[in-house]
Motif scaffolding. Structure first.
Motif, PDB file in Angstrom:
ATOM      1  N   VAL A  42       0.948 -46.681  -3.256  1.00 32.34           N
ATOM      2  CA  VAL A  42      -0.168 -47.625  -3.430  1.00 32.34           C
ATOM      3  C   VAL A  42      -1.290 -47.074  -4.308  1.00 32.34           C
ATOM      4  CG1 VAL A  42       0.300 -48.717  -1.199  1.00 32.34           C
ATOM      5  CG2 VAL A  42      -1.317 -46.803  -1.313  1.00 32.34           C
ATOM      6  N   GLY A  43      -1.152 -45.811  -4.777  1.00 38.99           N
ATOM      7  CA  GLY A  43      -2.197 -45.222  -5.605  1.00 38.99           C
ATOM      8  C   GLY A  43      -3.139 -44.373  -4.775  1.00 38.99           C
ATOM      9  N   PRO A  44      -3.817 -43.405  -5.397  1.00 38.83           N
ATOM     10  CA  PRO A  44      -4.668 -42.478  -4.651  1.00 38.83           C
ATOM     11  C   PRO A  44      -5.855 -43.133  -3.966  1.00 38.83           C
ATOM     12  CG  PRO A  44      -4.980 -42.196  -7.015  1.00 38.83           C
ATOM     13  CD  PRO A  44      -3.799 -43.099  -6.838  1.00 38.83           C
ATOM     14  N   ASN A  49      -2.920 -30.477   8.206  1.00 40.31           N
ATOM     15  CA  ASN A  49      -3.175 -30.051   6.831  1.00 40.31           C
ATOM     16  C   ASN A  49      -1.960 -30.279   5.936  1.00 40.31           C
ATOM     17  OD1 ASN A  49      -5.848 -29.175   7.284  1.00 40.31           O
ATOM     18  ND2 ASN A  49      -5.109 -27.289   8.187  1.00 40.31           N
ATOM     19  N   GLN A  50      -0.869 -29.506   6.177  1.00 39.30           N
ATOM     20  CA  GLN A  50       0.299 -29.612   5.298  1.00 39.30           C
ATOM     21  C   GLN A  50       0.991 -30.968   5.386  1.00 39.30           C
ATOM     22  OE1 GLN A  50      -0.105 -26.314   6.932  1.00 39.30           O
ATOM     23  NE2 GLN A  50      -1.108 -25.910   4.976  1.00 39.30           N
ATOM     24  N   LEU A  51       1.238 -31.451   6.632  1.00 39.60           N
ATOM     25  CA  LEU A  51       1.880 -32.754   6.764  1.00 39.60           C
ATOM     26  C   LEU A  51       0.948 -33.856   6.282  1.00 39.60           C
ATOM     27  CD1 LEU A  51       4.490 -34.044   7.686  1.00 39.60           C
ATOM     28  CD2 LEU A  51       3.528 -34.304   9.970  1.00 39.60           C
ATOM     29  N   GLY A  52      -0.351 -33.652   6.471  1.00 45.73           N
ATOM     30  CA  GLY A  52      -1.321 -34.616   5.943  1.00 45.73           C
ATOM     31  C   GLY A  52      -1.276 -34.685   4.438  1.00 45.73           C
ATOM     32  N   GLU A  53      -1.042 -33.537   3.772  1.00 47.65           N
ATOM     33  CA  GLU A  53      -0.923 -33.532   2.320  1.00 47.65           C
ATOM     34  C   GLU A  53       0.307 -34.321   1.883  1.00 47.65           C
ATOM     35  OE1 GLU A  53      -1.019 -29.611   0.773  1.00 47.65           O
ATOM     36  OE2 GLU A  53      -2.975 -29.126   1.627  1.00 47.65           O
ATOM     37  N   PHE A  54       1.400 -34.175   2.625  1.00 46.47           N
ATOM     38  CA  PHE A  54       2.601 -34.949   2.294  1.00 46.47           C
ATOM     39  C   PHE A  54       2.357 -36.436   2.465  1.00 46.47           C
ATOM     40  CE2 PHE A  54       6.441 -37.091   3.948  1.00 46.47           C
ATOM     41  CZ  PHE A  54       7.204 -37.069   2.797  1.00 46.47           C
ATOM     42  N   GLU A  55       1.710 -36.785   3.583  1.00 46.68           N
ATOM     43  CA  GLU A  55       1.416 -38.206   3.832  1.00 46.68           C
ATOM     44  C   GLU A  55       0.539 -38.778   2.719  1.00 46.68           C
ATOM     45  OE1 GLU A  55      -1.101 -41.470   4.800  1.00 46.68           O
ATOM     46  OE2 GLU A  55      -1.833 -39.395   4.793  1.00 46.68           O
ATOM     47  N   SER A  56      -0.449 -37.997   2.292  1.00 43.27           N
ATOM     48  CA  SER A  56      -1.329 -38.459   1.222  1.00 43.27           C
ATOM     49  C   SER A  56      -0.557 -38.649  -0.070  1.00 43.27           C
ATOM     50  CB  SER A  56      -2.468 -37.449   1.013  1.00 43.27           C
ATOM     51  OG  SER A  56      -3.280 -37.346   2.153  1.00 43.27           O
ATOM     52  N   GLY A  57       0.287 -37.665  -0.403  1.00 46.99           N
ATOM     53  CA  GLY A  57       1.059 -37.764  -1.634  1.00 46.99           C
ATOM     54  C   GLY A  57       2.038 -38.920  -1.606  1.00 46.99           C
ATOM     55  N   ALA A  58       2.714 -39.104  -0.471  1.00 47.05           N
ATOM     56  CA  ALA A  58       3.695 -40.176  -0.363  1.00 47.05           C
ATOM     57  C   ALA A  58       3.023 -41.547  -0.455  1.00 47.05           C
ATOM     58  CB  ALA A  58       4.467 -40.049   0.952  1.00 47.05           C
ATOM     59  N   SER A  59       1.916 -41.725   0.255  1.00 45.06           N
ATOM     60  CA  SER A  59       1.233 -43.015   0.219  1.00 45.06           C
ATOM     61  C   SER A  59       0.605 -43.276  -1.143  1.00 45.06           C
ATOM     62  CB  SER A  59       0.175 -43.095   1.319  1.00 45.06           C
ATOM     63  OG  SER A  59      -0.808 -42.084   1.150  1.00 45.06           O
ATOM     64  N   ALA A  60       0.110 -42.200  -1.804  1.00 48.22           N
ATOM     65  CA  ALA A  60      -0.468 -42.363  -3.141  1.00 48.22           C
ATOM     66  C   ALA A  60       0.589 -42.775  -4.145  1.00 48.22           C
ATOM     67  CB  ALA A  60      -1.152 -41.074  -3.586  1.00 48.22           C
ATOM     68  N   ALA A  61       1.824 -42.262  -3.962  1.00 42.04           N
ATOM     69  CA  ALA A  61       2.910 -42.644  -4.857  1.00 42.04           C
ATOM     70  C   ALA A  61       3.245 -44.129  -4.705  1.00 42.04           C
ATOM     71  CB  ALA A  61       4.148 -41.798  -4.568  1.00 42.04           C
TER      72      ALA A  61
END
Length: 414
Positions: A375-377, A361-373
């Protein structure tokens, strides 16, 4: 199996008190994360910062897991949970003061404050989750445990549904109104748990050694079916989760406000609740491992569709299906962990399980935010969904004990 009647569970007064407290606490937690995430995005407009909120909550859980599990096996688990709720109420009160200002002063909410409070929330939940997971089997007789867990999961999912939706609606009146509601819910939960009475047997005061601290890790490592189940859940949500990016999808892609964000946050829980009711009435009987792996693959496919959707209704629909798939995974994992772990080790094993959940959950949120920064959401969620499909395929090969698992209860009882 049928749903337990209210009277059956009311007879277990301690369980019902904990169930009510968990309902309040989960609603408060969900509402708090909706408001905190939206407020962070309004302050910074950064996907990276949304991801860091999740990371700062996960790191304490990772660092404190061995201590938290050890304490859950030694101390009164109810008192640990009550203290954790009290800390979360304190966080909500600080957010009220920071957002509203004090004595006419200007608001002082900031990016740094939100990160600091995220760390404090992570510390509280690091101790709460192992104690909470390990407490339930102590509140009901063994023959009632499966029904109690089903009833508890259903109530938790109802809170997960109501929390984000209610939080999004209350946010229309401002972030302060949401934080005040959260504080009231956390305080209520803390009081209920503090009044909890159950048969607590203090363990023998054996010396604290590295071996005793790592006992939970050792147990999970040598039980390959359990290891496969918890690690599958970890990687599926780590790669395929999109929770941290929902403010971006709501605001920039689907063009809806906080109310739409609340609906998106609630959609997976709606699907999970439906699945919980179905699984309670018609539990998995055969090929449970294969069913779990296929559900994870479908979860990944849902994330692929969500990433490409520009319709709020379609996005909510696939998120709901993904929640159903996740619930099946939760049922398999929790059943394996609860039935195969001795009570004297439940705190430490639950702590290990909590790290996997927190990482997903929490680390997944970081991974999502980092990758979105980077390549985009849209690309971030798309690639994560494809990665989840790949993980499900690999787990068929590398965890045959899980893939070939036929039954849950019978196998665990042997």
């Amino acid at each position: 199996m049928t749903m337990p009647t209210f009277k059956q569970l009311t007879d277990q007064r301690a369980f019902m008190r904990m169930w009510t407290a968990r309902l309040c606490g989960t609603m408060g937690s969900q509402m708090l994360m909706v408001a905190l995430g939206w407020q962070m995005y309004e302050l910074t407009g950064s996907a990276w910062d949304l991801g860091l909120v999740g990371l700062y909550q996960f790191v304490p859980a990772l660092l404190l897991t061995l201590i938290a599990g050890h304490l859950a096996d030694r101390l009164h688990r109810g008192r640990i949970i009550a203290c954790c709720y009290a800390v979360q109420s304190l966080v909500a009160l600080v957010l009220i003061l920071a957002t509203q200002g004090w004595g006419g002063a200007s608001p002082w909410v900031s990016r740094g404050l939100l990160f600091g409070l995220s760390v404090l929330l992570g510390v509280a939940r690091a101790f709460q989750m192992p104690a909470q997971q390990a407490l339930t089997p102590s509140l009901v007789p063994p023959h009632m445990l499966p029904r109690a867990l089903a009833f508890s999961s259903g109530g938790n999912q109802a809170a997960v549904i109501a929390g984000p939706a209610l939080g999004g609606l209350i946010f229309v009146a401002g972030a302060t109104a949401v934080y005040a509601t959260c504080a009231a819910l956390f305080i209520g939960a803390a009081v209920l748990i503090a009044l909890l009475r159950y048969q607590h047997t203090a363990p023998l005061r054996e010396p604290v050694t590295l071996s005793s601290l790592l006992a939970g890790v050792d147990f999970v490592w040598h039980n390959k079916a359990v290891l496969g189940a918890v690690s599958l859940d970890l990687f599926a949500v780590l790669l395929g989760g999109a929770t941290a990016l929902l403010p971006m999808f709501a605001k920039d892609i689907l063009h809806v406000g906080p109310w739409g964000l609340g609906l998106l946050r609630a959609a997976p829980a709606v699907g999970a609740l439906i699945a919980a009711v179905i699984l309670t009435r018609s539990p998995l009987k055969r090929r449970v491992g294969r069913s779990m792996l296929l559900a994870v693959a479908l979860y990944g496919l849902c994330m692929v569709v969500f990433s490409l959707s520009t319709s709020l209704l379609l996005s909510m629909a696939v998120l709901a299906i993904s929640g159903s798939c996740d619930m099946l995974s939760v049922v398999v994992r929790q059943t394996l962990v609860q039935l195969e772990t001795p009570d004297a080790m439940r705190g430490r094993v639950s702590a290990v399980n909590s790290v996997f959940i927190g990482a997903s959950n929490q680390l997944g949120e970081f991974e999502s935010g980092a990758s979105a920064a980077l390549v985009g959401p849209v690309a971030s969620v798309l690639l994560g969904g494809l990665g989840t499909l790949l993980v499900a395929a690999l787990w068929f090969k590398y965890f045959p004990a899980l893939a070939k698992r036929d039954r849950l209860l019978n196998d665990a009882a042997k």
